[in-house]
Motif scaffolding. Structure first.
Motif, PDB file in Angstrom:
ATOM      1  N   ASP A  83      -5.325   1.584  -1.611  1.00 46.40           N
ATOM      2  CA  ASP A  83      -6.034   0.433  -2.174  1.00 46.40           C
ATOM      3  C   ASP A  83      -5.218  -0.850  -2.113  1.00 46.40           C
ATOM      4  O   ASP A  83      -5.689  -1.920  -2.494  1.00 46.40           O
ATOM      5  N   GLY A  84      -3.969  -0.764  -1.649  1.00 46.93           N
ATOM      6  CA  GLY A  84      -3.153  -1.955  -1.476  1.00 46.93           C
ATOM      7  C   GLY A  84      -2.566  -2.523  -2.750  1.00 46.93           C
ATOM      8  O   GLY A  84      -2.014  -3.622  -2.729  1.00 46.93           O
ATOM      9  N   VAL A  85      -2.647  -1.789  -3.852  1.00 46.11           N
ATOM     10  CA  VAL A  85      -2.165  -2.283  -5.143  1.00 46.11           C
ATOM     11  C   VAL A  85      -1.101  -1.344  -5.677  1.00 46.11           C
ATOM     12  O   VAL A  85      -1.244  -0.113  -5.620  1.00 46.11           O
ATOM     13  N   ARG A  86      -0.028  -1.913  -6.187  1.00 47.20           N
ATOM     14  CA  ARG A  86       1.016  -1.131  -6.833  1.00 47.20           C
ATOM     15  C   ARG A  86       1.006  -1.493  -8.315  1.00 47.20           C
ATOM     16  O   ARG A  86       1.288  -2.629  -8.686  1.00 47.20           O
ATOM     17  N   GLY A  87       0.645  -0.535  -9.165  1.00 52.72           N
ATOM     18  CA  GLY A  87       0.487  -0.846 -10.580  1.00 52.72           C
ATOM     19  C   GLY A  87      -0.687  -1.779 -10.751  1.00 52.72           C
ATOM     20  O   GLY A  87      -1.832  -1.401 -10.496  1.00 52.72           O
ATOM     21  N   THR A  88      -0.423  -3.016 -11.123  1.00 51.59           N
ATOM     22  CA  THR A  88      -1.483  -4.021 -11.269  1.00 51.59           C
ATOM     23  C   THR A  88      -1.326  -5.162 -10.263  1.00 51.59           C
ATOM     24  O   THR A  88      -2.008  -6.176 -10.388  1.00 51.59           O
ATOM     25  N   HIS A  89      -0.432  -4.999  -9.284  1.00 52.06           N
ATOM     26  CA  HIS A  89      -0.105  -6.117  -8.398  1.00 52.06           C
ATOM     27  C   HIS A  89      -0.289  -5.777  -6.920  1.00 52.06           C
ATOM     28  O   HIS A  89      -0.115  -4.635  -6.491  1.00 52.06           O
ATOM     29  N   ARG A  90      -0.625  -6.822  -6.163  1.00 52.96           N
ATOM     30  CA  ARG A  90      -0.486  -6.796  -4.707  1.00 52.96           C
ATOM     31  C   ARG A  90       0.897  -7.362  -4.412  1.00 52.96           C
ATOM     32  O   ARG A  90       1.246  -8.451  -4.894  1.00 52.96           O
ATOM     33  N   VAL A  91       1.676  -6.614  -3.622  1.00 56.36           N
ATOM     34  CA  VAL A  91       3.098  -6.927  -3.495  1.00 56.36           C
ATOM     35  C   VAL A  91       3.513  -6.939  -2.022  1.00 56.36           C
ATOM     36  O   VAL A  91       3.033  -6.131  -1.227  1.00 56.36           O
ATOM     37  N   ILE A  92       4.413  -7.844  -1.688  1.00 52.85           N
ATOM     38  CA  ILE A  92       5.052  -7.890  -0.375  1.00 52.85           C
ATOM     39  C   ILE A  92       6.556  -7.775  -0.584  1.00 52.85           C
ATOM     40  O   ILE A  92       7.123  -8.445  -1.448  1.00 52.85           O
ATOM     41  N   LEU A  93       7.208  -6.911   0.182  1.00 54.49           N
ATOM     42  CA  LEU A  93       8.656  -6.772   0.144  1.00 54.49           C
ATOM     43  C   LEU A  93       9.232  -7.221   1.485  1.00 54.49           C
ATOM     44  O   LEU A  93       8.716  -6.851   2.545  1.00 54.49           O
TER      45      LEU A  93
END
Length: 444
Positions: free
Chosen positions: A146-156
């Motif tokens: 779903d592209g979400v980690r926890g409650t965030h969309r994140v880029i590393l």
């Protein structure tokens, strides 16, 4: 009469010189076209060659080395309870600048074609510090469907410090920018220093190695190292981020607590993978470079590209490993009882200087296409991007001279965000995304 004769001789001489000059220009133009054609043929990586012999596939075998749980628990007991991605993002203290606010020099490093859908440059202080340079990117689109980690969309994004310039304490270190992508117009980010536990978890050191590829899968971050270590991959746990307590240049335990050269957060490695046959050589294991995730396989796979010198004669390898489906081994590679991970697919490409790799099965295709991003051209500063399979290769063309150096300047790795249909990548000065559909159209 003599006077008129001299004029005729001069006219005949001028005409002859014009003919010779025209011939020379024509020969020069022909040589240029031949040279350009030869250069194009030389740079075209052609069709992928499958590698199936035990000698070829055996060189890609990895041996897993996991850090003992007691080591990680001892470190956590001393430093305090680990935190996760949400805590780091909540503490973000830098802001990306939107593409329109970036300088002309920064924007010039973006791809010529296709056009970017999103583009950002870094906080001005980070952009001005040329000792640190980014090379890799992965997103929460890799981490979960779903592209979400926890409650965030994140880029590393992964960065490495120069080994010759800047403060001595930082030389050769590696860090990751945790970018909160929930607000596309103004993403914020926070730095996390990559570390390695030592002395049974009583201390840690900085990861002194150049990182060139990253993949975030489930709760793990896999990072390739290409210098300073025999390890092919380091493994980090996104739920085991530790806070430091002291603000000083030291890295590790210090009187009164824990320091990390001024970084508020560190991430200690929880494991590594090493090529069973040893360090990379021309005839043995590859020098690990770019990484990406392929969700189009069953199970999901980690794809990798070999780093070879862009001006050398050594052709690179592309290969993949399967991820484990064991719930107790989330984010780790599939291994046998002895902890060995074998490549499940491998190819040879005539490409060299690979900085990014991606594998994706296009609609109607009989097999996956491999997207290979290559080093920048010394002529115009832009890299090239090719799409390859076992039948051939295709590339974009751009500019009045139909150059195929259309990709980013000093390009980094590639990451496909399945939920949005975007491919994320970076130059040495910009973070950007292009729609995969537009990328395919540019490749013909």
């Amino acid at each position: 009469m003599k006077h008129r004769g001299r004029h005729r001789r001069r006219r005949r001489g001028a005409a002859l010189r014009a003919v010779l000059a025209g011939t020379a220009l024509a020969l020069t133009a022909a040589a240029t076209l031949i040279s350009a054609s030869q250069a194009e043929v030389a740079e075209n990586p052609g069709a992928l060659k499958p590698l199936t012999s035990p000698a070829d596939t055996g060189a890609l075998r990895l041996q897993e080395h996991l850090v003992p749980a007691r080591t990680l628990n001892r470190l956590a007991a001393s430093m305090g309870r680990p935190v996760g991605v949400d805590a780091v993002l909540k503490d973000a203290d830098h802001t990306l600048r939107d593409g329109d606010d970036c300088t002309a020099g920064e924007r010039a490093t973006l791809p010529v074609t296709p056009a970017t859908a999103r583009a950002y440059c870094w906080d001005r202080a980070d952009a001005a510090d040329t000792a640190w340079r980014p090379a890799s990117v992965t997103t929460s689109g890799d981490a979960d469907d779903d592209g979400v980690r926890g409650t965030h969309r994140v880029i590393l994004t992964g960065w490495t410090h120069s080994t010759t310039t800047g403060p001595a304490a930082e030389r050769g270190l590696a860090r990751v920018a945790f970018v909160d992508a929930d607000r596309p117009g103004r993403p914020a980010y926070r730095w996390v220093l990559l570390t390695v536990p030592v002395d049974g978890g009583r201390d840690y050191r900085g990861l002194a190695a150049r990182i060139s590829g990253m993949v975030w899968y489930q709760d793990k971050l896999l990072v390739t190292t290409t210098t300073g270590s025999a390890d092919a991959l380091y493994v980090y746990d996104l739920d085991r981020i530790q806070r430091t307590t002291e603000d000083g240049p030291a890295i590790g335990r210090v009187p009164g607590g824990w320091s990390a050269d001024g970084y508020r957060y560190v991430m200690p490695a929880v494991g590594s993978y090493r090529f069973s046959a040893g360090r990379c050589t021309a005839s043995g294991p590859p020098c690990p470079g770019a990484l990406a995730l392929d969700r189009g396989t069953a199970p999901d796979t980690l794809v990798a590209g070999e780093w070879t010198a862009p001006d050398g004669g050594r052709h690179a390898r592309l290969w993949r490993y399967a991820f484990s489906t064991d719930p107790a081994r989330s984010g780790l590679l599939a291994t046998d009882a002895a902890g060995r991970a074998d490549a499940v697919e491998a190819y040879r490409t005539r490409a060299a200087g690979i900085r990014g790799v991606l594998s994706y099965r296009r609609a109607g295709a009989t097999g996956p296409s491999w997207y290979v991003g290559r080093m920048s051209s010394p002529v115009d500063g832009h890299g090239g991007l090719w799409r390859q399979d076992t039948k051939g290769a295709a590339m974009a063309r751009c500019g009045s001279d139909a150059s195929h150096h259309c990709w980013a300047a000093t390009p980094g790795s590639l990451s496909y965000w399945q939920a949005t249909g975007e491919v994320w990548s970076l130059s040495d000065r910009m973070l950007f995304a292009v729609p995969l559909a537009a990328l395919d159209r540019s490749l013909g």
